[in-house]
Design a protein around this motif. Sequence first.
Motif, PDB file in Angstrom:
ATOM      1  N   PHE A  91      59.345 -64.923  -6.023  1.00 28.77           N
ATOM      2  CA  PHE A  91      58.815 -66.120  -5.371  1.00 28.77           C
ATOM      3  C   PHE A  91      59.809 -67.262  -5.503  1.00 28.77           C
ATOM      4  CE2 PHE A  91      55.125 -63.597  -6.546  1.00 28.77           C
ATOM      5  CZ  PHE A  91      54.360 -63.637  -5.387  1.00 28.77           C
ATOM      6  N   ASP A  92      59.898 -68.070  -4.461  1.00 21.65           N
ATOM      7  CA  ASP A  92      60.820 -69.208  -4.450  1.00 21.65           C
ATOM      8  C   ASP A  92      60.145 -70.539  -4.728  1.00 21.65           C
ATOM      9  OD1 ASP A  92      63.243 -67.881  -3.872  1.00 21.65           O
ATOM     10  OD2 ASP A  92      62.703 -67.729  -1.769  1.00 21.65           O
ATOM     11  N   ILE A  93      58.852 -70.637  -4.495  1.00 21.31           N
ATOM     12  CA  ILE A  93      58.205 -71.942  -4.614  1.00 21.31           C
ATOM     13  C   ILE A  93      56.762 -71.784  -5.073  1.00 21.31           C
ATOM     14  CG2 ILE A  93      57.522 -71.997  -2.165  1.00 21.31           C
ATOM     15  CD1 ILE A  93      58.117 -75.074  -2.289  1.00 21.31           C
ATOM     16  N   VAL A  94      56.340 -72.714  -5.917  1.00 19.69           N
ATOM     17  CA  VAL A  94      54.943 -72.835  -6.325  1.00 19.69           C
ATOM     18  C   VAL A  94      54.450 -74.179  -5.813  1.00 19.69           C
ATOM     19  CG1 VAL A  94      53.311 -72.910  -8.243  1.00 19.69           C
ATOM     20  CG2 VAL A  94      55.376 -71.488  -8.415  1.00 19.69           C
TER      21      VAL A  94
ATOM     22  N   ARG B 228      56.975 -65.338  -0.132  1.00 21.29           N
ATOM     23  CA  ARG B 228      57.658 -65.799  -1.339  1.00 21.29           C
ATOM     24  C   ARG B 228      57.073 -67.106  -1.867  1.00 21.29           C
ATOM     25  NH1 ARG B 228      62.206 -62.947  -2.251  1.00 21.29           N
ATOM     26  NH2 ARG B 228      63.147 -64.605  -3.486  1.00 21.29           N
ATOM     27  N   ALA B 229      55.836 -67.418  -1.450  1.00 18.34           N
ATOM     28  CA  ALA B 229      55.172 -68.656  -1.854  1.00 18.34           C
ATOM     29  C   ALA B 229      53.942 -68.382  -2.709  1.00 18.34           C
ATOM     30  CB  ALA B 229      54.760 -69.456  -0.620  1.00 18.34           C
ATOM     31  N   ILE B 230      53.730 -69.256  -3.690  1.00 22.05           N
ATOM     32  CA  ILE B 230      52.514 -69.267  -4.493  1.00 22.05           C
ATOM     33  C   ILE B 230      51.824 -70.607  -4.274  1.00 22.05           C
ATOM     34  CG2 ILE B 230      51.551 -69.291  -6.831  1.00 22.05           C
ATOM     35  CD1 ILE B 230      53.920 -67.547  -7.698  1.00 22.05           C
ATOM     36  N   ALA B 231      50.524 -70.574  -4.034  1.00 21.03           N
ATOM     37  CA  ALA B 231      49.708 -71.794  -4.001  1.00 21.03           C
ATOM     38  C   ALA B 231      48.821 -71.804  -5.236  1.00 21.03           C
ATOM     39  CB  ALA B 231      48.858 -71.846  -2.738  1.00 21.03           C
ATOM     40  N   LEU B 232      48.757 -72.945  -5.903  1.00 20.99           N
ATOM     41  CA  LEU B 232      47.973 -73.096  -7.124  1.00 20.99           C
ATOM     42  C   LEU B 232      47.036 -74.283  -6.971  1.00 20.99           C
ATOM     43  CD1 LEU B 232      47.336 -72.590 -10.136  1.00 20.99           C
ATOM     44  CD2 LEU B 232      49.396 -73.926 -10.691  1.00 20.99           C
ATOM     45  N   VAL B 233      45.737 -74.034  -7.092  1.00 19.53           N
ATOM     46  CA  VAL B 233      44.735 -75.096  -6.948  1.00 19.53           C
ATOM     47  C   VAL B 233      44.157 -75.403  -8.325  1.00 19.53           C
ATOM     48  CG1 VAL B 233      42.620 -75.840  -5.810  1.00 19.53           C
ATOM     49  CG2 VAL B 233      44.199 -74.290  -4.613  1.00 19.53           C
ATOM     50  N   LEU B 234      44.357 -76.645  -8.751  1.00 21.84           N
ATOM     51  CA  LEU B 234      43.922 -77.082 -10.070  1.00 21.84           C
ATOM     52  C   LEU B 234      42.744 -78.042  -9.971  1.00 21.84           C
ATOM     53  CD1 LEU B 234      47.434 -77.713 -11.671  1.00 21.84           C
ATOM     54  CD2 LEU B 234      45.969 -75.697 -11.935  1.00 21.84           C
TER      55      LEU B 234
ATOM     56  N   THR C 274      55.143 -64.346 -15.002  1.00 22.48           N
ATOM     57  CA  THR C 274      55.062 -62.923 -14.644  1.00 22.48           C
ATOM     58  C   THR C 274      55.343 -62.719 -13.160  1.00 22.48           C
ATOM     59  OG1 THR C 274      53.481 -62.513 -16.428  1.00 22.48           O
ATOM     60  CG2 THR C 274      53.607 -60.874 -14.678  1.00 22.48           C
ATOM     61  N   LEU C 275      54.714 -63.541 -12.320  1.00 23.88           N
ATOM     62  CA  LEU C 275      54.882 -63.396 -10.882  1.00 23.88           C
ATOM     63  C   LEU C 275      56.299 -63.766 -10.429  1.00 23.88           C
ATOM     64  CD1 LEU C 275      51.520 -64.916  -9.599  1.00 23.88           C
ATOM     65  CD2 LEU C 275      52.182 -62.515  -9.523  1.00 23.88           C
ATOM     66  N   VAL C 276      56.782 -64.885 -10.923  1.00 28.89           N
ATOM     67  CA  VAL C 276      58.060 -65.416 -10.420  1.00 28.89           C
ATOM     68  C   VAL C 276      59.255 -64.676 -10.997  1.00 28.89           C
ATOM     69  CG1 VAL C 276      59.538 -67.472 -10.383  1.00 28.89           C
ATOM     70  CG2 VAL C 276      57.087 -67.698  -9.952  1.00 28.89           C
ATOM     71  N   MET C 277      59.206 -64.375 -12.299  1.00 28.13           N
ATOM     72  CA  MET C 277      60.382 -63.857 -12.972  1.00 28.13           C
ATOM     73  C   MET C 277      60.189 -62.472 -13.588  1.00 28.13           C
ATOM     74  SD  MET C 277      61.575 -67.442 -14.765  1.00 28.13           S
ATOM     75  CE  MET C 277      63.176 -66.816 -15.304  1.00 28.13           C
ATOM     76  N   GLY C 278      58.967 -61.921 -13.431  1.00 31.92           N
ATOM     77  CA  GLY C 278      58.714 -60.601 -13.964  1.00 31.92           C
ATOM     78  C   GLY C 278      58.742 -60.540 -15.466  1.00 31.92           C
TER      79      GLY C 278
ATOM     80  N   GLY D  55      51.257 -63.979   3.736  1.00 30.91           N
ATOM     81  CA  GLY D  55      51.621 -63.000   2.721  1.00 30.91           C
ATOM     82  C   GLY D  55      51.862 -63.552   1.338  1.00 30.91           C
ATOM     83  N   GLY D  56      51.587 -64.845   1.128  1.00 29.15           N
ATOM     84  CA  GLY D  56      51.779 -65.445  -0.185  1.00 29.15           C
ATOM     85  C   GLY D  56      50.637 -65.144  -1.134  1.00 29.15           C
ATOM     86  N   THR D  57      50.718 -65.714  -2.333  1.00 29.46           N
ATOM     87  CA  THR D  57      49.744 -65.479  -3.394  1.00 29.46           C
ATOM     88  C   THR D  57      49.047 -66.789  -3.750  1.00 29.46           C
ATOM     89  OG1 THR D  57      51.024 -63.644  -4.309  1.00 29.46           O
ATOM     90  CG2 THR D  57      49.470 -64.718  -5.796  1.00 29.46           C
ATOM     91  N   VAL D  58      47.730 -66.716  -3.970  1.00 28.74           N
ATOM     92  CA  VAL D  58      46.926 -67.913  -4.257  1.00 28.74           C
ATOM     93  C   VAL D  58      46.270 -67.774  -5.629  1.00 28.74           C
ATOM     94  CG1 VAL D  58      45.028 -69.383  -3.503  1.00 28.74           C
ATOM     95  CG2 VAL D  58      46.475 -68.241  -1.793  1.00 28.74           C
TER      96      VAL D  58
END
Length: 208
Positions: A21-24, A136-142, A201-205, A160-163
């Motif tokens: 992933f490139d961006i959160v 390659r995107a992650i969305a995070l809702v806080l 884990t997601l971004v860098m394994g 195709g990103g991850t939420v």
Amino acid sequence: MMKQMADNANNYSPQLNDTAFDIVAVAASAGGLNAVSEILSTLPATFSAAIAIVQHLSARYPSVMAEILNRKTALKVKQAEEGDNLAPGTVYISPPDRHLLVNEGTVSLSYAESVRFLRPCADLLFESVALNYKQRAIALVLSGTGNDGSIGVGYIKKMGGTVIAQDKKTAEFFGMPSAAIQTGNVDLIVPLNEISNVLMTLVMGMQL
């Protein structure tokens, strides 16, 4: 505005590095500063994605959020400026009263009209991130009141990103995470103290 952005989308998908992933992209409101602070304080300087944050702030006063967070994290934190190049290990905070968007690997700020009385609006950030970074995107809702981000997570999933959403037990205000979860587009519901580990884990394994 959101429809116009979609109509103008192209196939450009900037890639910052060789990670998954490139961006959160982060949405936060009431209670969000504490949540963001805890997450960033436990991410290392080597974190290999850029982080863009829409935090709902008063338009009446200058924001000191970047300065506060810089004292708590090994990452570089700055208030986003027009034309900033998105870089790994750097956190970009939305300025008060301006939408924060990304466009072909750079930051774009907008005085466009408020969306549901919000400027900045996380839905617009999420949409721009989805169109530019796709899977390659992650969305995070806080933590936050209202439902900002609940439309934008649909764009992230569609491309195709991850939420990820903060869980009810640890969110000071569950309105925003709950609204996102109710859309059915959230992949992971995570306690605050585990979010950094999930991102690593997601971004860098790897795990903290």
